[in-house]
Enzyme design. Structure first.
Site, PDB file in Angstrom:
ATOM      1  CG  HIS A 113      -0.087  -3.121   8.461  1.00 44.86           C
ATOM      2  ND1 HIS A 113      -0.339  -2.971   7.125  1.00 44.86           N
ATOM      3  CD2 HIS A 113      -0.287  -1.888   9.026  1.00 44.86           C
ATOM      4  CE1 HIS A 113      -0.683  -1.724   6.883  1.00 44.86           C
ATOM      5  NE2 HIS A 113      -0.644  -1.036   8.006  1.00 44.86           N
TER       6      HIS A 113
ATOM      7  CE1 TYR B 167      -7.541   3.962   1.933  1.00 42.96           C
ATOM      8  CE2 TYR B 167      -6.534   2.681   0.172  1.00 42.96           C
ATOM      9  CZ  TYR B 167      -6.615   3.036   1.511  1.00 42.96           C
ATOM     10  OH  TYR B 167      -5.757   2.445   2.422  1.00 42.96           O
TER      11      TYR B 167
ATOM     12  CB  SER C 130      -4.106  -1.039  -1.517  1.00 45.35           C
ATOM     13  OG  SER C 130      -4.044  -0.102  -0.469  1.00 45.35           O
ATOM     14  CB  THR C 131      -0.516  -4.073  -5.035  1.00 46.24           C
ATOM     15  OG1 THR C 131      -0.247  -4.896  -3.890  1.00 46.24           O
ATOM     16  CG2 THR C 131       0.551  -3.009  -5.180  1.00 46.24           C
TER      17      THR C 131
ATOM     18  CG  ASP D 213      -5.232   6.083   4.403  1.00 46.79           C
ATOM     19  OD1 ASP D 213      -6.016   6.400   5.320  1.00 46.79           O
ATOM     20  OD2 ASP D 213      -4.263   5.327   4.565  1.00 46.79           O
TER      21      ASP D 213
ATOM     22  CG  HIS E 257       1.887   0.921   5.499  1.00 48.63           C
ATOM     23  ND1 HIS E 257       0.743   1.293   6.177  1.00 48.63           N
ATOM     24  CD2 HIS E 257       2.817   1.860   5.795  1.00 48.63           C
ATOM     25  CE1 HIS E 257       0.971   2.425   6.841  1.00 48.63           C
ATOM     26  NE2 HIS E 257       2.218   2.782   6.621  1.00 48.63           N
TER      27      HIS E 257
ATOM     28  CD  GLU F 277      -1.846  -1.156   3.214  1.00 43.47           C
ATOM     29  OE1 GLU F 277      -2.198  -0.062   3.689  1.00 43.47           O
ATOM     30  OE2 GLU F 277      -1.787  -2.191   3.887  1.00 43.47           O
TER      31      GLU F 277
ATOM     32  CG  ASN G 252      -0.272  -5.240   3.969  1.00 46.53           C
ATOM     33  OD1 ASN G 252      -0.505  -5.036   5.143  1.00 46.53           O
ATOM     34  ND2 ASN G 252      -0.411  -4.294   3.041  1.00 46.53           N
TER      35      ASN G 252
END
Length: 505
Positions: free
Chosen positions: A243, A94, A103-104, A96, A157, A10, A159
């Site tokens: 995360h 989006y 975000s992939t 944020d 970030h 992200e 994940n």
């Protein structure tokens, strides 16, 4: 295990409205997101993001933070009515924290992670181009970086899906020293020392100065090296989503590939209980910053066992363990990508130990430092020169013709791993080997019948049905092309698809 595991990135993008320093960043970010509506989404209704199953206040240490004490920035499960688009490639675009974020979709390997992350850069560049065509609007510039050099930072970030059975304490113990030191190959580089960048100099990481604690739930304040958010977006009995908030936003494909691939290998060793060496560092927050501030790579961190090692030497310890792990587990039958990640990791560490400038065509921080040193030498500039900060920022500009990184690629001065055609295709097409395939194909083929979607569900609003139909996707490796590709080819309507999946008539 190998480098293959479910993962994703992200990225919050830096945003600027040239000539309008007081422009509202949230409004500008909404303009960017709303401008990007691929053909498959340009329908009567745009699917909303489904927040129902999200729980950002659940802590991996075994408790939930109360909403009363949480900072508002942590309440990411609230629909604030901000721009929010689900793309046909399975990604989410989006607003944020007053930044446009991409975000992939979920992928299963580091090379695909690079592909859909780079696709995000193209999405953002195209969104900015479209936004500029709106009558009365101002041009907006986007940067894939991590700080405005005025004291604010925004995140990139990672994940990683991990086994719930793995004790979180083991993740903390082994990943903390790894994260403190991995910046030597995945730092993005930065002009300025300190959160506000007022100290003269160059450092390896854009994010290092913004971390304050070792372990914690927050992401925008009291930033921890190890984030404890326990929001798996998958079957919570089987999985935990690690995360990772400590990484820089990389332009370099090689740096992103190593960042994802090497971290995946270290996680595999932790899950299998293989790591036999404790590399715990005394004062890891201070060590994180000290390593970043020393571009000569000579700073030594103090381990809790008394040893003093450079960041490169700590990474070599992890590499040695990883070599033994892969040989132990796979012998000579190691998969090609895992072998490639190990070889690249070893090669990069060796060349950094010898002469970092050898990596100027592979790693972001070295490429950027090389550019900056050229400017400094030609124009006799000190590190406090404003021009250097502008060059730093321009490296991350997502515009193909203006970003310095993109210009390095265009003239063959930066190594890439993927063709431009493969990346462009990923702006529309989802990965075929995760549930993102199901989500993306639903949006592309039946977009007008999708009421909402999230990482772990797609919600249909079907003609003749009084209630919405939720199709859960709790298993990230289901809903792939192999599982449902034939269904999409066979079903002409969303009703037929849902009936085929649920057995309903």
């Amino acid at each position: 295990m190998s480098v293959r595991r479910v993962m994703g990135i992200e990225t919050e993008y830096g945003i600027s409205v040239p000539g309008h320093p007081t422009a509202n960043a949230m409004a500008a970010s909404s303009q960017i997101v709303n401008a990007y509506v691929p053909g498959a989404l340009a329908r009567e209704r745009r699917a909303r993001w489904d927040f129902e199953e999200e729980n950002p206040l659940r802590d991996a240490r075994g408790f939930d933070m109360t909403r009363e004490v949480a900072d508002p920035s942590q309440l990411t499960d609230e629909d604030l009515g901000l721009a929010n688009v689900i793309l046909t490639n399975g990604a989410r675009l989006y607003v944020d924290h007053a930044h446009p974020e991409y975000s992939t979709p979920e992928v299963t390997n580091p090379l695909d992670g690079v592909r859909w992350d780079k696709a995000g850069e193209q999405v953002m560049a195209e969104a900015a181009r479209r936004a500029a065509t709106v009558p009365g609007s101002w041009p907006i510039q986007l940067y894939k970086n991590n700080t405005d050099n005025k004291g604010a930072s925004y995140g990139c970030h990672e994940n990683y899906l991990t086994a719930r059975a793995t004790p979180f304490s083991e993740i903390v113990r082994h990943l903390t020293p790894f994260f403190v030191t991995r910046q030597v190959f995945c730092g993005a580089g930065r002009v300025g020392i300190g959160a506000d960048g007022r100290g003269d100099g160059f450092q390896i990481s854009q994010r290092a100065d913004f971390f304050e604690v070792e372990v914690g739930l927050e992401t925008t304040l009291k930033r921890p090296i190890i984030n404890t958010r326990d929001e798996p977006h998958a079957d919570p009995e089987k999985y935990r989503r690690l995360h990772v908030i400590i990484g820089d936003a990389n332009m370099s494909e090689v740096a992103t590939y190593l960042k994802l691939g090497v971290t995946a290998i270290v996680l595999a060793m932790i899950e299998d209980g293989f790591l036999s060496v404790d590399l715990s560092i005394d004062g890891p927050v201070g060590a994180l910053r000290a390593v970043s501030h020393d571009a000569t790579l000579q700073h030594k961190v103090t381990l809790r066992d008394g040893r003093r090692l450079t960041a490169l030497q700590v990474q070599l310890e992890y590499l040695d363990q990883a070599r033994k792990y892969v040989e132990d587990k796979f012998g000579t039958d190691v998969d090609e990508m895992t072998a490639d990640v190990l070889d690249r990791w070893e090669s990069v560490l060796a060349r950094l130990s010898d002469e970092p400038r050898q990596l100027a065509n592979e790693l972001d921080w070295v490429a950027k430092l090389t550019l900056l040193e050229g400017y400094r030498e030609r124009e006799t500039l000190g590190w406090n020169a404003h021009k250097l900060q502008l060059v730093d920022l321009q490296y991350h500009d997502v515009r193909p013709d203006r970003g310095l990184y993109n210009r390095l690629v265009a003239r063959g001065s930066m190594q890439t791993l993927l063709t431009s055609q493969a990346i462009s295709a990923a702006t529309d097409d989802p990965p075929e080997d995760t549930r993102a395939y199901f989500r993306g194909r639903c949006l592309a083929k039946f977009g007008s019948d999708i009421a909402a979607a999230s990482w772990d569900s797609v919600i249909f609003d079907l003609p003749g049905r009084e209630s919405l139909q939720r199709v859960p996707t709790l298993e990230p490796l289901r809903g792939t092309k192999a599982h449902v590709g034939e269904l999409f080819d066979r079903c002409e309507t969303a009703s037929e698809l849902v009936a085929a999946i649920t057995g309903a008539r």
